[in-house]
Scaffold this active site. Structure first.
Site, short mmCIF file in Angstrom:
data_model
loop_
_atom_site.label_atom_id
_atom_site.label_comp_id
_atom_site.label_asym_id
_atom_site.label_seq_id
_atom_site.Cartn_x
_atom_site.Cartn_y
_atom_site.Cartn_z
N ASP A 38 -7.75 4.89 2.50
CA ASP A 38 -6.61 4.46 3.34
C ASP A 38 -6.86 3.24 4.08
OD1 ASP A 38 -4.25 6.57 4.00
OD2 ASP A 38 -4.32 4.89 5.05
N ASP A 59 -7.13 -1.87 1.84
CA ASP A 59 -5.92 -2.09 1.47
C ASP A 59 -5.72 -2.06 -0.05
OD1 ASP A 59 -3.28 -2.96 0.95
OD2 ASP A 59 -3.40 -4.64 2.46
N ASN A 86 -1.74 9.07 -4.21
CA ASN A 86 -0.79 9.45 -3.14
C ASN A 86 -0.08 8.27 -2.11
OD1 ASN A 86 0.08 11.59 -1.15
ND2 ASN A 86 -1.19 10.70 0.11
N SER A 141 8.56 11.48 -5.98
CA SER A 141 9.42 12.05 -4.79
C SER A 141 10.77 12.57 -5.29
CB SER A 141 9.56 10.94 -4.02
OG SER A 141 10.56 11.29 -2.73
N TYR A 155 12.36 2.13 -2.20
CA TYR A 155 11.56 3.15 -2.13
C TYR A 155 12.06 4.32 -3.57
CZ TYR A 155 9.57 7.82 -0.73
OH TYR A 155 8.65 8.87 -0.75
N LYS A 159 9.58 5.02 -6.67
CA LYS A 159 9.34 6.42 -7.01
C LYS A 159 10.08 6.86 -8.30
CE LYS A 159 7.01 7.65 -3.49
NZ LYS A 159 5.58 7.65 -3.64
N ALA A 189 7.96 17.29 6.71
CA ALA A 189 7.90 16.58 8.01
C ALA A 189 6.47 16.61 8.46
CB ALA A 189 8.58 17.04 9.20
N1 LIG Z 1 6.57 13.45 3.44
C1 LIG Z 1 7.68 13.50 2.61
O1 LIG Z 1 8.66 13.96 2.95
C2 LIG Z 1 7.63 12.60 1.27
C3 LIG Z 1 8.43 13.17 0.37
C4 LIG Z 1 8.41 12.56 -0.99
C5 LIG Z 1 7.25 11.73 -1.30
N2 LIG Z 1 6.57 11.34 -0.48
C6 LIG Z 1 5.33 10.68 -0.76
O2 LIG Z 1 4.11 11.34 -0.66
C7 LIG Z 1 2.97 10.39 -0.39
C8 LIG Z 1 2.56 10.71 1.01
O3 LIG Z 1 3.44 10.85 2.01
P1 LIG Z 1 3.10 11.34 3.42
O4 LIG Z 1 4.48 11.70 4.02
O5 LIG Z 1 2.01 12.48 3.41
O6 LIG Z 1 2.47 10.07 4.44
P2 LIG Z 1 2.77 8.45 4.49
O7 LIG Z 1 3.88 8.21 3.64
O8 LIG Z 1 3.06 8.48 5.99
O9 LIG Z 1 1.51 8.04 4.11
C9 LIG Z 1 0.90 7.78 2.98
C10 LIG Z 1 -0.48 7.14 3.38
O10 LIG Z 1 -0.34 5.90 2.59
C11 LIG Z 1 -1.33 4.72 3.49
N3 LIG Z 1 -1.12 3.38 3.09
C12 LIG Z 1 0.24 2.94 3.12
N4 LIG Z 1 0.03 1.45 2.62
C13 LIG Z 1 -0.91 1.34 2.35
C14 LIG Z 1 -1.85 0.23 1.87
N5 LIG Z 1 -1.45 -0.77 1.58
N6 LIG Z 1 -3.25 0.43 1.53
C15 LIG Z 1 -3.68 1.84 1.69
N7 LIG Z 1 -3.25 2.90 2.28
C16 LIG Z 1 -1.86 2.57 2.29
C17 LIG Z 1 -0.96 4.93 4.94
O11 LIG Z 1 -1.76 4.51 5.73
C18 LIG Z 1 -0.72 6.47 4.93
O12 LIG Z 1 -1.93 7.00 5.32
C19 LIG Z 1 3.68 9.07 -0.35
O13 LIG Z 1 3.66 8.31 -1.63
C20 LIG Z 1 5.19 9.34 0.13
O14 LIG Z 1 6.07 8.48 -0.52
C21 LIG Z 1 6.54 11.83 0.88
#
Ligand SMILES: NC(=O)c1ccc[n+]([C@@H]2O[C@H](COP(=O)([O-])OP(=O)(O)OC[C@H]3O[C@@H](n4cnc5c(N)ncnc54)[C@H](O)[C@@H]3O)[C@@H](O)[C@H]2O)c1
Length: 251
Positions: A38, A59, A86, A141, A155, A159, A189
């Site tokens: 991360d 990154d 992820n 998603s 977004y 996705k 959440a």
């Molecule tokens: N939580 C939800 O409701 C939901 C729903 C559908 C899909 N998702 C997808 O699930 C995944 C995880 O989501 P979440 O809600 O658990 O957390 P989140 O979306 O807050 O975080 C994802 C992680 O990605 C990391 N990240 C972002 N940009 C980065 C980069 N350039 N380099 C390295 N790391 C990076 C962030 O630091 C974070 O820890 C994401 O792909 C999100 O789009 C989430």
């Protein structure tokens, strides 16, 4: 019944919070050797409070860093057997009407939600091909199957593209013994951004969301981890190129 991943080498992105953190821990608790990355060093350090998780801050939009991470894992432990793409999210960006949306935001959101999976898959596929086996699990998603509650055009587009990428890679890598599948979570959440979104609905809005789910509860990050474990396990040996919605039965 539970699954055993003893000795399996698992690479997972976006592991500092939410689904990534829960998934990294779920694999580690079942014996896997987990390599978690991360850009958020503090969050990643919390993830690693479970034994069996090695962390790497980077990154994911930097192609050289991604390639070096994959080579480093191979040198330390051998080729990854499971890759979980992820990392993603809306990066704190707000909705803007299309005529006011910036190209910079568009590129930033596509870079982490789509380009990153391209970069990691490109970096890890050769090791999996040489081993003749592998599992890649992409986190898309509900916004990969229909429009997003966030309204954020980039977004939803990223996705949806993640699902196209999953299907294409399943065809390309299947002959090499590599299964590629996607999980499509509903609203959870579980991370700072999604908690903020959830809070903004207020008690009545939240109840409406829950009433719209067949199972009448919000999901937990572990619910997504379980779907990833399934795609990484022998239970899904003959499943590839598929998308599994995990959303409590939303309609
Ligand atoms: N939580 C939800 O409701 C939901 C729903 C559908 C899909 N998702 C997808 O699930 C995944 C995880 O989501 P979440 O809600 O658990 O957390 P989140 O979306 O807050 O975080 C994802 C992680 O990605 C990391 N990240 C972002 N940009 C980065 C980069 N350039 N380099 C390295 N790391 C990076 C962030 O630091 C974070 O820890 C994401 O792909 C999100 O789009 C989430």
């Amino acid at each position: 019944m539970d699954l055993d991943f003893t000795g399996r080498i698992v690479a997972i992105t976006g592991a500092a919070t939410g689904f990534g953190q829960a998934t990294a821990r779920a694999f580690a608790r079942r014996g896997a050797q987990v390599f978690a990355t991360d850009k958020d060093a503090a969050g990643l350090a919390k993830t690693a409070n479970v034994p069996g998780i090695t962390t790497h801050v980077m990154d994911l939009t930097d192609p050289d860093a991604v390639a070096a991470w994959a080579r480093g894992i191979e040198a330390a432990a051998g080729p990854a057997q499971v890759l979980v793409n992820n990392a993603g999210g809306v990066l704190g960006r707000a909705f803007h009407k299309i005529e006011e949306a910036s190209l910079e935001d568009w590129h930033a959101i596509l870079a982490v939600n789509l380009d990153a999976a391209f970069l990691t898959t490109r970096a890890f596929a050769p090791g999996m091909k040489a081993a003749g086996a592998g599992r890649i699990v992409n986190i898309s998603s509900g916004a990969g199957l229909r429009a997003s509650r966030t309204g954020i055009q980039a977004y939803t587009s990223a996705k949806h593209a993640m699902i196209g990428f999953t299907r294409q890679m399943a065809q390309e890598l299947g002959p090499h013994g590599i299964n590629v599948n996607a999980v499509a979570p509903g609203l959870f959440a579980v991370s700072p951004g999604t908690r903020k979104q959830w809070d903004s609905y207020g008690p009545e809005g939240q109840q409406r969301v829950i009433d719209g789910l067949a199972l009448r509860r919000m999901g937990e990050a572990e619910d997504i981890a379980k779907a990833v474990l399934f795609f990484a396990s022998p239970l899904s040996d003959f499943v590839t190129g598929q998308v599994l919605p995990v959303n409590g039965g939303s309609f």
